[in-house]
Enzyme design. Structure first.
Site, PDB file in Angstrom:
ATOM      1  N   GLY A   1       0.884  -1.231  -0.114  1.00 14.71           N
ATOM      2  CA  GLY A   1      -0.104   0.005   0.185  1.00 14.71           C
ATOM      3  C   GLY A   1       0.898   1.241   0.057  1.00 14.71           C
TER       4      GLY A   1
ATOM      5  N   ASN B   1      -8.314   3.815   8.028  1.00  6.31           N
ATOM      6  CA  ASN B   1      -7.824   2.800   8.807  1.00  6.31           C
ATOM      7  C   ASN B   1      -7.922   2.654  10.349  1.00  6.31           C
ATOM      8  OD1 ASN B   1      -6.167   4.779   7.930  1.00  6.31           O
ATOM      9  ND2 ASN B   1      -4.458   3.880   9.461  1.00  6.31           N
TER      10      ASN B   1
ATOM     11  N   GLN C   1      -8.181  -0.470   2.991  1.00  7.03           N
ATOM     12  CA  GLN C   1      -8.887  -0.974   4.185  1.00  7.03           C
ATOM     13  C   GLN C   1     -10.224  -1.163   3.577  1.00  7.03           C
ATOM     14  OE1 GLN C   1      -8.240  -1.527   7.501  1.00  7.03           O
ATOM     15  NE2 GLN C   1      -6.138  -0.717   7.259  1.00  7.03           N
TER      16      GLN C   1
ATOM     17  N   SER D   1      -3.360  -3.458  -0.601  1.00 12.99           N
ATOM     18  CA  SER D   1      -2.136  -3.853  -0.049  1.00 12.99           C
ATOM     19  C   SER D   1      -2.797  -5.487   0.193  1.00 12.99           C
ATOM     20  CB  SER D   1      -1.796  -3.241   1.133  1.00 12.99           C
ATOM     21  OG  SER D   1      -0.867  -4.067   2.012  1.00 12.99           O
ATOM     22  N   GLY D   2      -1.654  -6.426  -0.138  1.00 10.98           N
ATOM     23  CA  GLY D   2      -2.220  -7.818   0.273  1.00 10.98           C
ATOM     24  C   GLY D   2      -2.132  -8.173   1.667  1.00 10.98           C
ATOM     25  N   HIS D   3      -1.446  -7.544   2.566  1.00  7.86           N
ATOM     26  CA  HIS D   3      -1.367  -8.165   3.985  1.00  7.86           C
ATOM     27  C   HIS D   3      -2.499  -7.855   4.769  1.00  7.86           C
ATOM     28  CE1 HIS D   3       0.183  -4.638   6.471  1.00  7.86           C
ATOM     29  NE2 HIS D   3       0.563  -4.256   5.438  1.00  7.86           N
TER      30      HIS D   3
ATOM     31  N   THR E   1      12.323  -7.769 -11.071  1.00 10.51           N
ATOM     32  CA  THR E   1      11.763  -9.236 -11.236  1.00 10.51           C
ATOM     33  C   THR E   1      10.323  -9.310 -10.297  1.00 10.51           C
ATOM     34  OG1 THR E   1      13.989 -10.027 -11.553  1.00 10.51           O
ATOM     35  CG2 THR E   1      12.259 -11.523 -11.034  1.00 10.51           C
TER      36      THR E   1
ATOM     37  N   CYS F   1       1.542   2.257  12.645  1.00  7.89           N
ATOM     38  CA  CYS F   1       2.502   3.101  12.592  1.00  7.89           C
ATOM     39  C   CYS F   1       2.871   4.058  13.311  1.00  7.89           C
ATOM     40  CB  CYS F   1       2.180   3.707  11.135  1.00  7.89           C
ATOM     41  SG  CYS F   1       1.257   2.744   9.795  1.00  7.89           S
TER      42      CYS F   1
HETATM   43  C1  LIG Z   1      -2.006  -0.440   5.971  1.00  6.40           C
HETATM   44  C2  LIG Z   1      -2.327   1.003   5.027  1.00  6.40           C
HETATM   45  C3  LIG Z   1      -1.495   1.333   3.956  1.00  6.40           C
HETATM   46  C4  LIG Z   1       0.080   0.688   3.897  1.00  6.40           C
HETATM   47  O1  LIG Z   1       0.097  -0.389   3.326  1.00  6.40           O
HETATM   48  P1  LIG Z   1       1.317  -1.297   3.535  1.00  6.40           P
HETATM   49  O2  LIG Z   1       1.062  -2.563   2.539  1.00  6.40           O
HETATM   50  O3  LIG Z   1       1.280  -1.723   4.794  1.00  6.40           O
HETATM   51  O4  LIG Z   1       2.597  -0.489   2.905  1.00  6.40           O
HETATM   52  C5  LIG Z   1      -1.917   2.641   3.479  1.00  6.40           C
HETATM   53  N1  LIG Z   1      -2.949   2.897   3.569  1.00  6.40           N
HETATM   54  C6  LIG Z   1      -3.932   2.279   4.259  1.00  6.40           C
HETATM   55  C7  LIG Z   1      -5.325   2.843   4.684  1.00  6.40           C
HETATM   56  C8  LIG Z   1      -3.549   1.166   5.091  1.00  6.40           C
HETATM   57  O5  LIG Z   1      -4.432   0.768   6.309  1.00  6.40           O
END
Ligand SMILES: *Cc1c(COP(=O)(O)O)cnc(C)c1O
Length: 384
Positions: A73, A154, A182, A202-204, A240, A327
């Site tokens: 993200g 978030n 989110q 974002s994947g995680h 890559t 963060c």
């Molecule tokens: C977690 C988050 C990000 C950052 O994503 P990462 O993959 O951790 O770098 C950006 N924006 C929002 C709203 C998020 O919750």
């Protein structure tokens, strides 16, 4: 260290799901070829990459060539902001509109642009944590070249009117980006229907691995190369490709998009129960709109306590929640999101964020409801 038994910080990150791990495994083991190689091991990776890209594009409602895989993200947000600002400047436009409570991955790049001579309007988010379209309309001028407003916040989970803002931007020829990190998997996201020009994922945050994400760009030709090097990803984002991570992301997106109504059907009553029960604690206050919020998010301030102290007490009981955003935890700065709602610094510091996933159970919520009032009481007794 005690073991975390109850994980209620899914806005910070999520566990990798079994289906995602399964989708990743072949590309971590035997399918390790470089997608740019011409022999069959490499071509298999290229096929997997194209398949994942097509799947992500279909889910978002765009073309395959509009998808750029990134490291997450933060990278997607940075590139969206810097690239769109450069494109705006090429049209002679120097005004950017955003909201006061964007993620730092948006706000920090905007600070850099301000130093470079751009002017930035931060839309107020009012007491309920929702941007008003009328404020946006009043802020937009002929000099506005770029707008970035998150789809859902978030920290407090409030859902923003992105389709309305997107529609106005499209009419006025303004590039519209949304950080949907989110929102995705919690509310329907379709870039065509919602008039979105650029979007970050974002994947995680959706049960894929950390270090993978994507940026959607409606006009990829307008995108400046953001990592220079080889010819991967049309030369815009060289390097890559992380095939395993990308295959996992595509699977996570498929599952998340398909599960929205089932997940909300399960989480909404749990959210309502949490809000009803925690509201009974004296000095409790729900942060963010009561209705226009993700089913997975609850955020409370508890008058007179330190959110950080409460989190440490809950950790001893094996329960993981957060205060503010992950963060900024560890720093004493109050959350910029909560102060944007009008909370005082002390009120902001007394906040706790509880975020669920489809793996969260009702028994876990019941346990939190059972222990939280007592822990708050103990903290208040300490302060006297
Ligand atoms: C977690 C988050 C990000 C950052 O994503 P990462 O993959 O951790 O770098 C950006 N924006 C929002 C709203 C998020 O919750």
């Amino acid at each position: 260290m005690s073991e975390t038994r109850i994980y209620l910080d899914n806005a910070a990150t999520t566990a990798i799901s079994d289906n995602v791990l399964e989708a990743m495994m072949p590309w971590l083991k035997e399918g390790y070829g470089n997608a740019s190689s011409v022999y069959s091991l490499g071509r298999k990776s290229a096929i997997a990459l194209n398949k994942a890209r097509a799947q992500c594009a279909e889910i978002l409602g765009c073309d395959s060539r509009d998808i750029f895989f990134t490291s997450g993200g933060t990278e997607s947000d940075n590139h969206a902001v810097f690239s769109a600002a450069e494109a705006a400047l090429a049209k002679g436009k120097r005004h950017i509109i955003t909201s006061a409570f964007e993620h730092h991955a948006i706000l920090e790049p905007l600070k850099v642009l301000k130093k470079q001579g751009f002017s930035v309007t931060y839309l107020p988010v009012h007491e309920n944590g929702v941007v008003r379209v009328s404020d946006f309309e009043a802020a937009a001028t002929d000099d506005t070249g770029f707008v970035t407003v998150m789809a859902a916040n978030n920290e407090i989970g409030t859902v923003q009117p992105i389709a309305e803002i997107g529609g106005i931007c499209r009419e006025r020829g303004i590039t519209f980006h949304t950080d949907a990190v989110q929102a995705f998997g919690n509310i329907p996201i379709n870039v065509r229907e919602q008039n979105v020009d650029m979007l970050s994922l974002s994947g995680h945050k959706i049960h894929a691995m950390k270090g993978v994400g994507l940026l959607y760009v409606r006009e990829p030709a307008s995108l400046r190369p953001f990592i220079r090097g080889g010819a991967q990803q049309s030369g815009k984002r060289a390097g890559t490709e992380n095939i395993a991570g990308i295959a996992g992301l595509a699977e996570a997106m498929r599952a998340a998009a398909e599960n929205i109504s089932e997940k909300n059907g399960k989480l909404l009553p749990m959210r309502e129960k949490l809000i009803a029960e925690l509201s009974k604690i004296s000095g409790a206050r729900l942060n963010g709109d009561r209705e226009k919020r993700l089913a997975s998010n609850v955020n409370f301030s508890f008058c007179g306590i330190e959110g950080e102290a409460l989190i440490l007490r809950l950790d001893l009981l094996g329960i993981a929640v957060s205060s503010g955003s992950a963060c900024t935890s560890g720093s004493l700065d109050p959350s910029h999101v909560l102060t944007a709602l009008g909370l005082t610094k002390d009120e902001a510091r007394s906040s706790v964020r509880i975020t669920m996933s489809d793996l969260t159970t009702e028994a876990e919520i019941d346990e939190l409801i059972r222990v939280l009032p007592g822990e708050i009481e103990k903290l208040r007794a300490l302060i006297g």
